[in-house]
Design a protein around this motif. Sequence first.
Motif, PDB file in Angstrom:
ATOM      1  N   ASP A 169      -9.899 -48.659 -16.124  1.00 50.75           N
ATOM      2  CA  ASP A 169     -10.181 -50.034 -16.542  1.00 50.75           C
ATOM      3  C   ASP A 169     -10.387 -50.186 -18.037  1.00 50.75           C
ATOM      4  O   ASP A 169     -10.628 -51.293 -18.520  1.00 50.75           O
ATOM      5  CB  ASP A 169     -11.421 -50.557 -15.808  1.00 50.75           C
ATOM      6  CG  ASP A 169     -11.205 -50.662 -14.315  1.00 50.75           C
ATOM      7  OD1 ASP A 169     -10.122 -51.130 -13.913  1.00 50.75           O
ATOM      8  OD2 ASP A 169     -12.099 -50.254 -13.544  1.00 50.75           O
ATOM      9  N   ARG A 170     -10.321 -49.081 -18.799  1.00 48.58           N
ATOM     10  CA  ARG A 170     -10.520 -49.135 -20.247  1.00 48.58           C
ATOM     11  C   ARG A 170      -9.319 -48.512 -20.952  1.00 48.58           C
ATOM     12  O   ARG A 170      -8.570 -47.730 -20.380  1.00 48.58           O
ATOM     13  CB  ARG A 170     -11.806 -48.410 -20.657  1.00 48.58           C
ATOM     14  CG  ARG A 170     -13.069 -49.015 -20.053  1.00 48.58           C
ATOM     15  CD  ARG A 170     -14.307 -48.269 -20.496  1.00 48.58           C
ATOM     16  NE  ARG A 170     -14.574 -48.421 -21.918  1.00 48.58           N
ATOM     17  CZ  ARG A 170     -15.213 -49.458 -22.451  1.00 48.58           C
ATOM     18  NH1 ARG A 170     -15.653 -50.444 -21.687  1.00 48.58           N
ATOM     19  NH2 ARG A 170     -15.432 -49.519 -23.760  1.00 48.58           N
TER      20      ARG A 170
ATOM     21  N   GLY B 295      -0.344 -50.776 -13.541  1.00 47.77           N
ATOM     22  CA  GLY B 295       0.048 -52.134 -13.907  1.00 47.77           C
ATOM     23  C   GLY B 295      -1.086 -52.965 -14.475  1.00 47.77           C
ATOM     24  O   GLY B 295      -0.868 -54.100 -14.923  1.00 47.77           O
ATOM     25  N   LYS B 296      -2.320 -52.432 -14.510  1.00 45.31           N
ATOM     26  CA  LYS B 296      -3.476 -53.236 -14.929  1.00 45.31           C
ATOM     27  C   LYS B 296      -3.339 -53.762 -16.359  1.00 45.31           C
ATOM     28  O   LYS B 296      -3.637 -54.930 -16.626  1.00 45.31           O
ATOM     29  CB  LYS B 296      -4.760 -52.418 -14.795  1.00 45.31           C
ATOM     30  CG  LYS B 296      -5.199 -52.142 -13.368  1.00 45.31           C
ATOM     31  CD  LYS B 296      -6.480 -51.326 -13.340  1.00 45.31           C
ATOM     32  CE  LYS B 296      -6.934 -51.032 -11.917  1.00 45.31           C
ATOM     33  NZ  LYS B 296      -8.170 -50.218 -11.891  1.00 45.31           N
ATOM     34  N   GLN B 297      -2.910 -52.884 -17.283  1.00 46.28           N
ATOM     35  CA  GLN B 297      -2.809 -53.331 -18.667  1.00 46.28           C
ATOM     36  C   GLN B 297      -1.724 -54.381 -18.834  1.00 46.28           C
ATOM     37  O   GLN B 297      -1.917 -55.393 -19.517  1.00 46.28           O
ATOM     38  CB  GLN B 297      -2.545 -52.150 -19.588  1.00 46.28           C
ATOM     39  CG  GLN B 297      -2.625 -52.494 -21.080  1.00 46.28           C
ATOM     40  CD  GLN B 297      -4.018 -52.891 -21.508  1.00 46.28           C
ATOM     41  OE1 GLN B 297      -4.849 -52.067 -21.808  1.00 46.28           O
ATOM     42  NE2 GLN B 297      -4.285 -54.192 -21.546  1.00 46.28           N
ATOM     43  N   GLY B 298      -0.581 -54.180 -18.204  1.00 47.04           N
ATOM     44  CA  GLY B 298       0.495 -55.160 -18.310  1.00 47.04           C
ATOM     45  C   GLY B 298       0.126 -56.507 -17.721  1.00 47.04           C
ATOM     46  O   GLY B 298       0.424 -57.559 -18.301  1.00 47.04           O
TER      47      GLY B 298
ATOM     48  N   VAL C 154      -8.564 -55.529 -24.531  1.00 44.65           N
ATOM     49  CA  VAL C 154      -7.400 -55.012 -25.265  1.00 44.65           C
ATOM     50  C   VAL C 154      -6.252 -56.016 -25.165  1.00 44.65           C
ATOM     51  O   VAL C 154      -5.569 -56.306 -26.158  1.00 44.65           O
ATOM     52  CB  VAL C 154      -6.975 -53.639 -24.715  1.00 44.65           C
ATOM     53  CG1 VAL C 154      -5.657 -53.186 -25.346  1.00 44.65           C
ATOM     54  CG2 VAL C 154      -8.066 -52.594 -24.968  1.00 44.65           C
ATOM     55  N   ALA C 155      -6.061 -56.568 -23.974  1.00 40.50           N
ATOM     56  CA  ALA C 155      -4.993 -57.554 -23.760  1.00 40.50           C
ATOM     57  C   ALA C 155      -5.224 -58.795 -24.604  1.00 40.50           C
ATOM     58  O   ALA C 155      -4.283 -59.352 -25.188  1.00 40.50           O
ATOM     59  CB  ALA C 155      -4.917 -57.918 -22.282  1.00 40.50           C
ATOM     60  N   ARG C 156      -6.465 -59.246 -24.664  1.00 46.67           N
ATOM     61  CA  ARG C 156      -6.779 -60.446 -25.462  1.00 46.67           C
ATOM     62  C   ARG C 156      -6.436 -60.222 -26.929  1.00 46.67           C
ATOM     63  O   ARG C 156      -5.808 -61.065 -27.577  1.00 46.67           O
ATOM     64  CB  ARG C 156      -8.252 -60.805 -25.304  1.00 46.67           C
ATOM     65  CG  ARG C 156      -8.644 -62.124 -25.983  1.00 46.67           C
ATOM     66  CD  ARG C 156     -10.147 -62.306 -26.042  1.00 46.67           C
ATOM     67  NE  ARG C 156     -10.758 -61.328 -26.938  1.00 46.67           N
ATOM     68  CZ  ARG C 156     -10.777 -61.458 -28.263  1.00 46.67           C
ATOM     69  NH1 ARG C 156     -10.196 -62.492 -28.853  1.00 46.67           N
ATOM     70  NH2 ARG C 156     -11.359 -60.551 -29.019  1.00 46.67           N
ATOM     71  N   GLN C 157      -6.831 -59.051 -27.468  1.00 47.98           N
ATOM     72  CA  GLN C 157      -6.566 -58.768 -28.873  1.00 47.98           C
ATOM     73  C   GLN C 157      -5.071 -58.611 -29.140  1.00 47.98           C
ATOM     74  O   GLN C 157      -4.557 -59.075 -30.167  1.00 47.98           O
ATOM     75  CB  GLN C 157      -7.312 -57.505 -29.295  1.00 47.98           C
ATOM     76  CG  GLN C 157      -8.826 -57.668 -29.285  1.00 47.98           C
ATOM     77  CD  GLN C 157      -9.530 -56.463 -29.874  1.00 47.98           C
ATOM     78  OE1 GLN C 157      -9.196 -56.000 -30.953  1.00 47.98           O
ATOM     79  NE2 GLN C 157     -10.517 -55.936 -29.163  1.00 47.98           N
ATOM     80  N   LEU C 158      -4.375 -57.971 -28.207  1.00 47.05           N
ATOM     81  CA  LEU C 158      -2.936 -57.804 -28.392  1.00 47.05           C
ATOM     82  C   LEU C 158      -2.217 -59.147 -28.321  1.00 47.05           C
ATOM     83  O   LEU C 158      -1.283 -59.408 -29.091  1.00 47.05           O
ATOM     84  CB  LEU C 158      -2.377 -56.842 -27.350  1.00 47.05           C
ATOM     85  CG  LEU C 158      -0.883 -56.529 -27.481  1.00 47.05           C
ATOM     86  CD1 LEU C 158      -0.577 -55.908 -28.839  1.00 47.05           C
ATOM     87  CD2 LEU C 158      -0.413 -55.614 -26.365  1.00 47.05           C
TER      88      LEU C 158
END
Length: 394
Positions: free
Chosen positions: A357-358, A212-215, A380-384
């Motif tokens: 974490d990456r 769930g970290k990326q979401g 990655v989340a910031r860019q998305l």
Amino acid sequence: MLQGKRILLIIGGGIAAYKSLELIREIRRAGGSATPVLTAGGRQFVTPLSAGALAETKAYTDLFDLTDEAEMGHIQLSRAADLLVVCPATADLLAKMAAGLADDLATTLLLATDKPVLAAPAMNVRMWGHAATVANVATLRSRGVTVLEPDVGPMACGEYGPGRLPEVARMVEAIAAQFAEQTLQGRHILVTAGPTHEPIDPVRYIANRSSGKQGYAIAAALRRLGARVTLVSGPVDLPTPPGVTRVDVETAKQMAAAVEAALPADAAVMVAAVADWSVETAGAKIKKGAGGPPTLELRENPDILATLSRHPRRPKLVVGFAAETNDVIEHAKAKLAKKGCDLIVANDVSGDVMGGDRNLVHLVSASGVETLPEAPKDEVARQLAQHVAGLLNG
């Protein structure tokens, strides 16, 4: 997230003050600087030497320092910062802020500033719920001060409830949100995250390795851009990002229902690793027997992404995720065509991406493929999130 930002960190008097040292470290790790100011109570728990050493700058304590005040230091300190953070914000400090008192360096800085202020409360549960504190917090919020909700849990005094200092990661997120350009203000964005658990019997289930970290990082990044975010989450051990509305589910069917209930939305970012199959759940624990292992008859789960892409109330933008172990881009292109969404974020999960974490992702759309550099999941989340904002805003 905080590159070049100057934080004036006011450390109040409470046992939670020790976490301010970790906050200094994390502010600097995020690219910002932190200038510590310790109240008399704060100095009972944290020394100016430790705070200054971690910040690599002077820690301020005294309103009547002849050297500093020769140049009206309290005015300069409050005006030079981009943001004032009070951590921990004790009941006493909140009361003084609400009343406009200025009887020490910290409260004088807070009264003299023309910059945003964020307060992270920490106090006994009864103090937090007292009518005076409730009124003081309401007053401060009405004046534009951001007062975080404290965490719930056990306290040093032995009681349990709301009043714990928010976790450092949550405070850093809240600080970063103060600086984010609000390009998604007024937008409602639905995010799904984590795995689903499909029960076999009362003690066993089918699942996957999604953490769930990326979401969660994407939900936080979208919130920092001003969006109203609904996060539909499978079972994970992660704190809810500040300002995000979280809906907990367990199975794919429950997630599908929660997604339906969250509509309408301007965009949906479907990060969850939804189980493709479920089984008929046994009413009691399946026992090991002489007949060998049981036969599990799999049935297909609802295709949440495809259903949403063709929904009568379809969001303007639907983003799907493709976790693959081979031929990543080819599989993502096929999924884009099959599901009917606008964008597929594809990644290779054959290594330690799930739970790590990456991440390295490819943005696959009808117009082509864009690969983002490997980076921490929050980057990655910031860019998305920026990409989503660009698509929504045309």
